[in-house]
Design an enzyme around this catalytic site. Structure first.
Site, mmCIF file in Angstrom:
data_model
loop_
_atom_site.group_PDB
_atom_site.id
_atom_site.type_symbol
_atom_site.label_atom_id
_atom_site.label_comp_id
_atom_site.label_asym_id
_atom_site.label_seq_id
_atom_site.Cartn_x
_atom_site.Cartn_y
_atom_site.Cartn_z
ATOM 1 N N GLU A 73 37.808 60.695 4.249
ATOM 2 C CA GLU A 73 36.976 60.131 5.304
ATOM 3 C C GLU A 73 37.522 60.524 6.672
ATOM 4 O O GLU A 73 38.716 60.790 6.837
ATOM 5 C CB GLU A 73 36.927 58.608 5.176
ATOM 6 C CG GLU A 73 36.312 58.109 3.885
ATOM 7 C CD GLU A 73 34.829 58.433 3.769
ATOM 8 O OE1 GLU A 73 34.164 58.573 4.823
ATOM 9 O OE2 GLU A 73 34.338 58.533 2.635
ATOM 10 N N ARG A 114 24.578 65.669 0.250
ATOM 11 C CA ARG A 114 25.940 65.283 -0.151
ATOM 12 C C ARG A 114 26.417 66.342 -1.140
ATOM 13 O O ARG A 114 25.779 66.566 -2.173
ATOM 14 C CB ARG A 114 25.919 63.902 -0.785
ATOM 15 C CG ARG A 114 27.263 63.408 -1.335
ATOM 16 C CD ARG A 114 28.291 63.213 -0.241
ATOM 17 N NE ARG A 114 29.408 62.401 -0.695
ATOM 18 C CZ ARG A 114 30.441 62.855 -1.409
ATOM 19 N NH1 ARG A 114 30.467 64.130 -1.781
ATOM 20 N NH2 ARG A 114 31.417 62.050 -1.749
ATOM 21 N N ARG A 164 20.252 60.659 -0.387
ATOM 22 C CA ARG A 164 20.695 61.996 -0.013
ATOM 23 C C ARG A 164 20.557 62.941 -1.211
ATOM 24 O O ARG A 164 20.757 62.534 -2.360
ATOM 25 C CB ARG A 164 22.159 61.970 0.436
ATOM 26 C CG ARG A 164 22.426 61.079 1.629
ATOM 27 C CD ARG A 164 23.901 60.987 1.953
ATOM 28 N NE ARG A 164 24.660 60.393 0.856
ATOM 29 C CZ ARG A 164 25.951 60.066 0.924
ATOM 30 N NH1 ARG A 164 26.621 60.300 2.044
ATOM 31 N NH2 ARG A 164 26.565 59.532 -0.101
#
Length: 241
Positions: free
Chosen positions: A72, A64, A116
């Site tokens: 998004e 990330r 992540r």
């Protein structure tokens, strides 16, 4: 499959070339969202495979991008003349052009709550986190870092990308989509755990196919209240591609 759409003020070749040239001038400084965990590599390197506008796989590691938040995939924004354009897909398309199938090196800052790696990533020495913000296709994620606030201010002034018209910050978009979804979800647990030929996959309320996933009883489908709960139960996130 989708057709890449860019707002009228963004040219494909100029956007990429300009982003790389400008971000190569700045030092690769960033503040992490969480401390580096013992036993985890400080440097992550490998071939990049883009997931969305701020997430990619670098080799076998899901990363990330630290300090930024891109729209998004399902998110739309407005041009200066109030026309809608798909800023979420445009952000993913730009990151693909910057990092997909390229050798990527990342300075790992820690892990997020989903496991992540949080990192600032580079291709040929250029900071791709910065390039996304400079192109107007990601916000400085000020809740966690102020590293790219000045870069965002430049993009706002130039009125490029999301700054050419009305745009909702992605954290607000996710919050609003969750609020809508939880009104019809059991006990407000709005994450859909689907079971298909592709395995057990969970869908967040802001995912592109969320509304098309039927939660009729049977076949092991279930609702989740958090991503951590879904991951712990063995479900994996839906791919936005």
């Amino acid at each position: 499959m989708f057709t890449e759409s860019f707002p009228p003020r963004l040219s494909r070749t100029g956007l990429i070339a300009g982003a790389f040239f400008l971000c190569a001038l700045a030092p690769p400084a960033a503040k992490g969202w969480s401390g580096r965990d013992d036993g985890q590599p400080a440097i992550i390197s490998g071939i990049g495979h883009v997931v969305d506008g701020d997430t990619l796989d670098v080799g076998l590691t899901r990363v990330r991008l630290e300090g930024i938040d891109a729209p998004e995939i399902a998110q739309t924004c407005k041009t200066a003349t109030a026309e809608s354009w798909n800023c979420g897909r445009a952000a993913a398309a730009l990151l693909r052009r910057l990092a997909d199938n390229q050798e990527v090196t990342c300075d790992r800052k820690g892990n997020d709550r989903y496991g992540r790696a949080l990192a600032t990533c580079f291709v040929d020495g250029a900071d791709i986190d910065e390039a996304m913000v400079r192109a107007g296709l990601a916000w400085a994620f000020v809740k966690y870092s102020v590293t790219y606030v000045g870069i965002e201010a430049d993009a706002r002034k130039a009125r490029i990308g999301v700054w050419q018209g009305q745009a909702e910050a992605p954290w607000d978009f996710r919050h609003n989509e969750w609020q809508v979804a939880e009104t019809s979800a059991p006990s407000g647990c709005a994450i859909k755990g689907n079971v298909s030929s592709r395995g057990r996959i969970y869908h967040m309320p802001w995912d592109p196919w969320y509304d098309s996933v039927s939660m009729a009883a049977g076949r092991g489908k279930r609702w989740f209240c958090s991503e951590q709960e879904a991951i712990a139960a063995g479900w994996r996130a839906a791919s936005p591609n």
